[in-house]
Design a protein around this motif. Sequence first.
Motif, PDB file in Angstrom:
ATOM      1  N   GLN A 158       1.679  32.808 -10.579  1.00 41.14           N
ATOM      2  CA  GLN A 158       2.533  33.975 -10.452  1.00 41.14           C
ATOM      3  C   GLN A 158       3.176  34.288 -11.797  1.00 41.14           C
ATOM      4  O   GLN A 158       3.643  33.386 -12.500  1.00 41.14           O
ATOM      5  N   VAL A 159       3.235  35.570 -12.126  1.00 41.13           N
ATOM      6  CA  VAL A 159       3.874  36.011 -13.363  1.00 41.13           C
ATOM      7  C   VAL A 159       5.189  36.684 -13.004  1.00 41.13           C
ATOM      8  O   VAL A 159       5.213  37.649 -12.235  1.00 41.13           O
ATOM      9  N   GLY A 160       6.290  36.158 -13.536  1.00 41.29           N
ATOM     10  CA  GLY A 160       7.611  36.696 -13.224  1.00 41.29           C
ATOM     11  C   GLY A 160       8.000  37.850 -14.118  1.00 41.29           C
ATOM     12  O   GLY A 160       7.262  38.259 -15.027  1.00 41.29           O
ATOM     13  N   ARG A 161       9.200  38.376 -13.887  1.00 40.28           N
ATOM     14  CA  ARG A 161       9.704  39.528 -14.634  1.00 40.28           C
ATOM     15  C   ARG A 161       9.751  39.277 -16.136  1.00 40.28           C
ATOM     16  O   ARG A 161       9.489  40.167 -16.937  1.00 40.28           O
ATOM     17  N   THR A 162      10.090  38.052 -16.513  1.00 44.34           N
ATOM     18  CA  THR A 162      10.201  37.737 -17.939  1.00 44.34           C
ATOM     19  C   THR A 162       8.904  37.193 -18.519  1.00 44.34           C
ATOM     20  O   THR A 162       8.871  36.766 -19.669  1.00 44.34           O
ATOM     21  N   GLY A 163       7.837  37.176 -17.714  1.00 38.47           N
ATOM     22  CA  GLY A 163       6.543  36.723 -18.199  1.00 38.47           C
ATOM     23  C   GLY A 163       6.246  35.259 -17.953  1.00 38.47           C
ATOM     24  O   GLY A 163       5.155  34.791 -18.275  1.00 38.47           O
ATOM     25  N   ALA A 164       7.212  34.502 -17.404  1.00 34.19           N
ATOM     26  CA  ALA A 164       6.975  33.087 -17.118  1.00 34.19           C
ATOM     27  C   ALA A 164       5.892  32.950 -16.053  1.00 34.19           C
ATOM     28  O   ALA A 164       5.912  33.640 -15.031  1.00 34.19           O
ATOM     29  N   LEU A 218       5.271  44.808 -21.736  1.00 36.93           N
ATOM     30  CA  LEU A 218       5.304  46.242 -21.432  1.00 36.93           C
ATOM     31  C   LEU A 218       4.064  46.740 -20.698  1.00 36.93           C
ATOM     32  O   LEU A 218       4.049  47.865 -20.195  1.00 36.93           O
ATOM     33  N   GLU A 219       3.025  45.894 -20.598  1.00 38.36           N
ATOM     34  CA  GLU A 219       1.799  46.336 -19.935  1.00 38.36           C
ATOM     35  C   GLU A 219       1.348  45.416 -18.812  1.00 38.36           C
ATOM     36  O   GLU A 219       0.462  45.781 -18.034  1.00 38.36           O
ATOM     37  N   CYS A 220       1.903  44.237 -18.704  1.00 37.53           N
ATOM     38  CA  CYS A 220       1.486  43.276 -17.676  1.00 37.53           C
ATOM     39  C   CYS A 220       2.028  43.730 -16.315  1.00 37.53           C
ATOM     40  O   CYS A 220       3.254  43.834 -16.136  1.00 37.53           O
ATOM     41  N   PRO A 221       1.168  44.032 -15.336  1.00 41.12           N
ATOM     42  CA  PRO A 221       1.611  44.620 -14.063  1.00 41.12           C
ATOM     43  C   PRO A 221       2.734  43.871 -13.341  1.00 41.12           C
ATOM     44  O   PRO A 221       3.726  44.497 -12.947  1.00 41.12           O
ATOM     45  N   PRO A 222       2.639  42.543 -13.115  1.00 46.70           N
ATOM     46  CA  PRO A 222       3.740  41.895 -12.392  1.00 46.70           C
ATOM     47  C   PRO A 222       5.058  41.916 -13.166  1.00 46.70           C
ATOM     48  O   PRO A 222       6.135  41.935 -12.566  1.00 46.70           O
ATOM     49  N   GLN A 223       4.995  41.923 -14.521  1.00 47.80           N
ATOM     50  CA  GLN A 223       6.222  42.032 -15.295  1.00 47.80           C
ATOM     51  C   GLN A 223       6.847  43.420 -15.128  1.00 47.80           C
ATOM     52  O   GLN A 223       8.075  43.556 -15.035  1.00 47.80           O
ATOM     53  N   ILE A 224       6.012  44.433 -15.096  1.00 49.06           N
ATOM     54  CA  ILE A 224       6.504  45.802 -14.902  1.00 49.06           C
ATOM     55  C   ILE A 224       7.172  45.925 -13.532  1.00 49.06           C
ATOM     56  O   ILE A 224       8.287  46.426 -13.407  1.00 49.06           O
ATOM     57  N   ARG A 225       6.460  45.461 -12.482  1.00 53.28           N
ATOM     58  CA  ARG A 225       7.029  45.534 -11.132  1.00 53.28           C
ATOM     59  C   ARG A 225       8.318  44.714 -11.058  1.00 53.28           C
ATOM     60  O   ARG A 225       9.295  45.123 -10.433  1.00 53.28           O
ATOM     61  N   SER A 235       7.792  52.369 -15.224  1.00 52.16           N
ATOM     62  CA  SER A 235       9.040  51.797 -15.725  1.00 52.16           C
ATOM     63  C   SER A 235      10.161  52.285 -14.808  1.00 52.16           C
ATOM     64  O   SER A 235       9.973  53.246 -14.060  1.00 52.16           O
ATOM     65  N   PRO A 236      11.330  51.644 -14.855  1.00 50.64           N
ATOM     66  CA  PRO A 236      12.444  52.093 -14.006  1.00 50.64           C
ATOM     67  C   PRO A 236      12.797  53.560 -14.224  1.00 50.64           C
ATOM     68  O   PRO A 236      13.256  54.235 -13.287  1.00 50.64           O
ATOM     69  N   ALA A 237      12.604  54.067 -15.438  1.00 53.77           N
ATOM     70  CA  ALA A 237      12.943  55.466 -15.712  1.00 53.77           C
ATOM     71  C   ALA A 237      12.120  56.427 -14.866  1.00 53.77           C
ATOM     72  O   ALA A 237      12.569  57.541 -14.543  1.00 53.77           O
ATOM     73  N   ASP A 238      10.910  55.990 -14.480  1.00 58.06           N
ATOM     74  CA  ASP A 238      10.046  56.856 -13.677  1.00 58.06           C
ATOM     75  C   ASP A 238      10.605  57.103 -12.279  1.00 58.06           C
ATOM     76  O   ASP A 238      10.217  58.076 -11.617  1.00 58.06           O
ATOM     77  N   LEU A 239      11.484  56.244 -11.810  1.00 53.87           N
ATOM     78  CA  LEU A 239      12.082  56.446 -10.483  1.00 53.87           C
ATOM     79  C   LEU A 239      12.826  57.777 -10.414  1.00 53.87           C
ATOM     80  O   LEU A 239      12.873  58.433  -9.367  1.00 53.87           O
ATOM     81  N   TYR A 240      13.412  58.186 -11.541  1.00 50.08           N
ATOM     82  CA  TYR A 240      14.218  59.410 -11.565  1.00 50.08           C
ATOM     83  C   TYR A 240      13.364  60.678 -11.648  1.00 50.08           C
ATOM     84  O   TYR A 240      13.886  61.789 -11.601  1.00 50.08           O
ATOM     85  N   LYS A 241      12.041  60.508 -11.757  1.00 51.68           N
ATOM     86  CA  LYS A 241      11.130  61.658 -11.807  1.00 51.68           C
ATOM     87  C   LYS A 241      10.452  61.908 -10.467  1.00 51.68           C
ATOM     88  O   LYS A 241       9.685  62.864 -10.329  1.00 51.68           O
ATOM     89  N   LEU A 242      10.686  61.017  -9.486  1.00 50.11           N
ATOM     90  CA  LEU A 242       9.996  61.122  -8.198  1.00 50.11           C
ATOM     91  C   LEU A 242      10.485  62.331  -7.395  1.00 50.11           C
ATOM     92  O   LEU A 242      11.663  62.691  -7.428  1.00 50.11           O
ATOM     93  N   SER A 243       9.561  62.919  -6.653  1.00 45.56           N
ATOM     94  CA  SER A 243       9.900  64.071  -5.805  1.00 45.56           C
ATOM     95  C   SER A 243       9.506  63.790  -4.357  1.00 45.56           C
ATOM     96  O   SER A 243       8.721  62.873  -4.082  1.00 45.56           O
ATOM     97  N   TYR A 244      10.017  64.602  -3.464  1.00 44.08           N
ATOM     98  CA  TYR A 244       9.728  64.443  -2.036  1.00 44.08           C
ATOM     99  C   TYR A 244       8.226  64.553  -1.778  1.00 44.08           C
ATOM    100  O   TYR A 244       7.648  63.744  -1.037  1.00 44.08           O
ATOM    101  N   ASN A 245       7.575  65.553  -2.395  1.00 40.67           N
ATOM    102  CA  ASN A 245       6.154  65.785  -2.148  1.00 40.67           C
ATOM    103  C   ASN A 245       5.292  64.618  -2.628  1.00 40.67           C
ATOM    104  O   ASN A 245       4.247  64.325  -2.039  1.00 40.67           O
ATOM    105  N   GLN A 246       5.718  63.959  -3.703  1.00 40.19           N
ATOM    106  CA  GLN A 246       4.966  62.801  -4.200  1.00 40.19           C
ATOM    107  C   GLN A 246       5.047  61.629  -3.233  1.00 40.19           C
ATOM    108  O   GLN A 246       4.098  60.847  -3.102  1.00 40.19           O
ATOM    109  N   LEU A 247       6.185  61.478  -2.567  1.00 38.76           N
ATOM    110  CA  LEU A 247       6.447  60.278  -1.775  1.00 38.76           C
ATOM    111  C   LEU A 247       6.016  60.397  -0.313  1.00 38.76           C
ATOM    112  O   LEU A 247       5.543  59.427   0.277  1.00 38.76           O
ATOM    113  N   PHE A 248       6.191  61.564   0.275  1.00 39.07           N
ATOM    114  CA  PHE A 248       5.950  61.711   1.710  1.00 39.07           C
ATOM    115  C   PHE A 248       4.492  61.401   2.054  1.00 39.07           C
ATOM    116  O   PHE A 248       3.564  61.912   1.442  1.00 39.07           O
TER     117      PHE A 248
END
Length: 686
Positions: A328-334, A428-435, A468-481
Amino acid sequence: MTESQAQSRINELTEKINYYNYRYYQDSISEISDYDFDVLLEELTGLEKQFPQFLQPDSPTQRVGGTITKNFASVKHKYPMLSLGNSYSEEEIKDFDTRIRRLIDHEFEYVCELKFDGVALSLTYKNGVLERAVTRGDGVQGDDITANARTIRSIPLKIYGDNIPAEFEVRGEVFMPWKVFEQLNQMREDIGEALMANPRNAASGTLKLQDSTEVAKRQLDCYIYYLLGENLPYQTHSQSMEQLTKWGFQVSPTYRVCKTIEEVMDYIHYWDTERFNLPLGTDGIVLKVNAFEVQQELGFTAKSPRWAIAYKYKALAAATPLESVSYQVGRTGAVTPVANLKAVLLAGTTVRRASLHNANEIARLDIHEGDTLFIEKGGEIIPKVTGVDLTKRNEGSAPVQFPTTCPACNTALVRIPGEAAYYCPNELECPPQIRGRIEHFIQRKAMNMDSLGEGKIELLYDKGLVHSPADLYKLSYNQLFGLEKVITNPDTGEVRRVSFKQKTVENMLTSIEKSKAVPFDRVLFALGIRYVGATVAAKLAAYFGNIDAIYQATVEQLMQAPEIGGKIAESIARFFAEPRNVEYIQQLKEAGVQMQMEMRELVMESNALEGKSFVISGVFVHFDRDVLKDKIIANGGKVLSGVSGKLDYLLAGENMGPSKLEKAEKLGVKIISEQDFLTMIGETAG
């Protein structure tokens, strides 16, 4: 205030606050409001700083720590701290009882106590005041850790009651409760530090920390189980335990006086399962002859008393084949290895996975592919691998090899000197670190997006909607529903469907919008900078005021903030040296996230400090640091973050950083005290 008046007031406050503490912690009675209590404690703290010669050894201010101990003095025990003989079967306990009855030709009682999983400690009291706390060591001598022991709130600094001996000693077990241990590991995970293995190791390591302030933060606890002294009036161990309780010591109420070996067995059987409901770890019981006269008659061997024995519960164990090892790869890459096991029932739960911790642990256990592993649950909640059944090893099986590249992104792993873990540097590119960073960002202590969670973040990432976390603020209703995904829990095998329906989407978007009002210090924690936990983030936010000041600060300037050492400062500098992190911060700014401390409206008081600049360092008697900053600004002055040749004044309090002092002296910056500052603005200490 004269020295005589100060001494009298310090003694009065010490006595009064200790009494209120005793009533609160021992009798569960609050005789004073929290505010009034804090006012008294603040007054005492100020007086002790002004008149340190009158600080009492039982001062309640010692509970929060503040002592730095470079080396722990070795102290010889007045009474040796002997170990107990261990038994692992009920037959051995019955044999122990038979031996005692052969030697004692009259009736006697036992006392049964739980054997807590912690660190043994000896506490010496003189004239009712804690004088010294010493670890067990080798049983003959141990380390003096008095400053650290004073921070443990269940250890009385002063004894209240009748018939207190002039000098006596108590023995206790210092432990870290499960809840505190889990919180500590959560905090360490948040800042990217290695997790602690178990509460006992955590307690042991904490007691040997050099800074007692850090010890106080760990919230250790202590149960007292033995009283020693000359010419004590008690006839039995149980009587002495009752007296210790009356004096204010924390004695576990789980002990029991047993008249027969059958009652002892009932006690053992009861706690065999009930111990898992306790807030701390325990791995057995201690059986003692109750009467001191009989104890003396039985005496000691060279290593242990003949009148006591420990019974160890068998660890809840099973053996099951290893099917595979995943990483398992954690947030900090461990990268953490996990043993995937053939399902086995253990302590009422089905175990399919167990952590192998790191590469060193795999090598220590010498795990081969297809091995049958021994799994245990002792006091531990999480199952652990304790060994390999070599009788079932397949001939020619290969040792498990720790990967050299990241299992998620194939980047070559690195190992930080002094750490056991391997890390993936592709943060910045490793999927589990991003999540992991996004999940860290939304947690309650950070941005508090309570309508999102691990499963939803995974779905959003898999659909390419957030990187990235910043992308959360770009989400719209139509994208999510209408988005949905089936997720399987690897530990339980449970299958659940994550589905974004109308109400779910509305709640998510509302939660994201609300997060824009989260204060800057929590935003700074949410960024996930390694080693920057919630407390450090609050210190940085208060000191620098906004994200730009932190971004522009050098490592040296970062280290001038309270409690910021070189490791933290370098980690912050590395974070802001990465262009994509700077872009990430800019995106959060554009989304409307708070990137500066809320400005307080200040009322100008005078121009006494006009044109003057100040750096604040240390702890002050009459002001906290934020109020002091406001005071400087309200009188026309300017507060800077670092010492330079252009600085006018270094305002120095207690425990200020030596580097600032040294630099100020070298540059010829004028160093002033809190009293000097009050004189400059025409005020007196109130």
